[in-house]
Design a protein around this motif. Sequence first.
Motif, PDB file in Angstrom:
ATOM      1  N   LEU A  42       0.826  -1.209   0.000  1.00 24.93           N
ATOM      2  CA  LEU A  42       0.000   0.000   0.000  1.00 24.93           C
ATOM      3  C   LEU A  42       0.859   1.258   0.000  1.00 24.93           C
ATOM      4  CD1 LEU A  42      -2.857  -1.038   2.448  1.00 24.93           C
ATOM      5  CD2 LEU A  42      -2.998  -0.767  -0.042  1.00 24.93           C
ATOM      6  N   CYS A  43       1.942   1.236   0.752  1.00 19.79           N
ATOM      7  CA  CYS A  43       2.842   2.392   0.779  1.00 19.79           C
ATOM      8  C   CYS A  43       3.426   2.664  -0.608  1.00 19.79           C
ATOM      9  CB  CYS A  43       3.959   2.178   1.790  1.00 19.79           C
ATOM     10  SG  CYS A  43       3.405   2.324   3.493  1.00 19.79           S
ATOM     11  N   ARG A  46       0.824   4.318  -2.826  1.00 19.73           N
ATOM     12  CA  ARG A  46       0.378   5.653  -2.398  1.00 19.73           C
ATOM     13  C   ARG A  46       0.797   6.727  -3.396  1.00 19.73           C
ATOM     14  NH1 ARG A  46       0.491   7.935   3.754  1.00 19.73           N
ATOM     15  NH2 ARG A  46      -1.107   9.500   3.397  1.00 19.73           N
ATOM     16  N   SER A  47       1.940   6.524  -4.037  1.00 18.59           N
ATOM     17  CA  SER A  47       2.437   7.528  -4.993  1.00 18.59           C
ATOM     18  C   SER A  47       1.789   7.386  -6.369  1.00 18.59           C
ATOM     19  CB  SER A  47       3.954   7.427  -5.117  1.00 18.59           C
ATOM     20  OG  SER A  47       4.320   6.146  -5.602  1.00 18.59           O
ATOM     21  N   GLN A  91      -3.929   0.200  -8.093  1.00 14.96           N
ATOM     22  CA  GLN A  91      -3.976   1.534  -7.493  1.00 14.96           C
ATOM     23  C   GLN A  91      -4.865   1.507  -6.260  1.00 14.96           C
ATOM     24  OE1 GLN A  91      -5.392   3.858 -10.729  1.00 14.96           O
ATOM     25  NE2 GLN A  91      -7.477   3.104 -10.609  1.00 14.96           N
ATOM     26  N   ILE A  92      -4.712   2.506  -5.441  1.00 13.25           N
ATOM     27  CA  ILE A  92      -5.509   2.618  -4.220  1.00 13.25           C
ATOM     28  C   ILE A  92      -6.956   2.917  -4.590  1.00 13.25           C
ATOM     29  CG2 ILE A  92      -5.849   3.926  -2.077  1.00 13.25           C
ATOM     30  CD1 ILE A  92      -3.299   2.182  -2.110  1.00 13.25           C
ATOM     31  N   PRO A  95      -8.691   5.167  -0.113  1.00 12.14           N
ATOM     32  CA  PRO A  95      -7.618   5.929   0.543  1.00 12.14           C
ATOM     33  C   PRO A  95      -7.784   6.103   2.048  1.00 12.14           C
ATOM     34  CG  PRO A  95      -8.953   7.355  -0.852  1.00 12.14           C
ATOM     35  CD  PRO A  95      -9.435   5.959  -1.071  1.00 12.14           C
ATOM     36  N   CYS A  97      -7.588   3.943   4.129  1.00 12.93           N
ATOM     37  CA  CYS A  97      -6.617   3.068   4.787  1.00 12.93           C
ATOM     38  C   CYS A  97      -5.414   3.871   5.279  1.00 12.93           C
ATOM     39  CB  CYS A  97      -6.186   1.924   3.866  1.00 12.93           C
ATOM     40  SG  CYS A  97      -5.311   2.423   2.377  1.00 12.93           S
ATOM     41  N   PHE A  98      -5.025   4.924   4.541  1.00 13.74           N
ATOM     42  CA  PHE A  98      -3.891   5.741   4.974  1.00 13.74           C
ATOM     43  C   PHE A  98      -4.240   6.589   6.189  1.00 13.74           C
ATOM     44  CE2 PHE A  98      -2.949   5.092   0.397  1.00 13.74           C
ATOM     45  CZ  PHE A  98      -1.849   4.286   0.575  1.00 13.74           C
ATOM     46  N   GLU A  99      -5.479   7.081   6.245  1.00  9.17           N
ATOM     47  CA  GLU A  99      -5.909   7.835   7.417  1.00  9.17           C
ATOM     48  C   GLU A  99      -5.914   6.942   8.652  1.00  9.17           C
ATOM     49  OE1 GLU A  99      -9.419  10.333   6.860  1.00  9.17           O
ATOM     50  OE2 GLU A  99      -9.014  10.293   4.698  1.00  9.17           O
ATOM     51  N   CYS A 101      -4.022   4.326   9.143  1.00  9.74           N
ATOM     52  CA  CYS A 101      -2.623   4.085   9.513  1.00  9.74           C
ATOM     53  C   CYS A 101      -2.024   5.294  10.228  1.00  9.74           C
ATOM     54  CB  CYS A 101      -1.792   3.728   8.281  1.00  9.74           C
ATOM     55  SG  CYS A 101      -2.147   2.071   7.645  1.00  9.74           S
ATOM     56  N   GLU A 102      -2.373   6.491   9.773  1.00 10.40           N
ATOM     57  CA  GLU A 102      -1.865   7.701  10.428  1.00 10.40           C
ATOM     58  C   GLU A 102      -2.388   7.818  11.856  1.00 10.40           C
ATOM     59  OE1 GLU A 102      -2.542  11.123   7.914  1.00 10.40           O
ATOM     60  OE2 GLU A 102      -1.582  10.099   6.222  1.00 10.40           O
TER      61      GLU A 102
END
Length: 135
Positions: A42-43, A46-47, A91-92, A95, A97-99, A101-102
């Motif tokens: 996933l990381c 992200r780009s 592709q993601i 999104p 999922c990033f929130e 993780c943060e």
Amino acid sequence: MDWDELVKGGKDECQLTLTPEVLTSVAEYFKVLAEPSRLQILCQLRSGPKNVTQILEATGMGQANVSKHLKILAQAGIVSREPRGVSVYYQIADPICFELCEVVCKQLIERLKQQARQLQPLAALHSGRLSREGS
């Protein structure tokens, strides 16, 4: 199906009781994110979209392993696949999922800071003992 249909009770109640089915779905989502290899993939995504070869090069993981994890992420709706010629790009798709993780990372940082504060008296005691031994 919206939120009100997923929970027992209503918006006016202070504490909503989630149904066992909903809790199972939430647990399954977190289970997908609970694998370090999937987080690593996933990381990389992200780009922007990447094909399997690009993910392999970026992560150093094996092809079978990456393919297995991409399949699980796609089944969970976290990533999507898009065929482009002879390649498939991932592709993601979710999104959030990033929130998540943060939020977890911030909580871990706070916990480590608290542990460090709790250990400060021990560190002071240890450094005082070392300075006495050196005299």
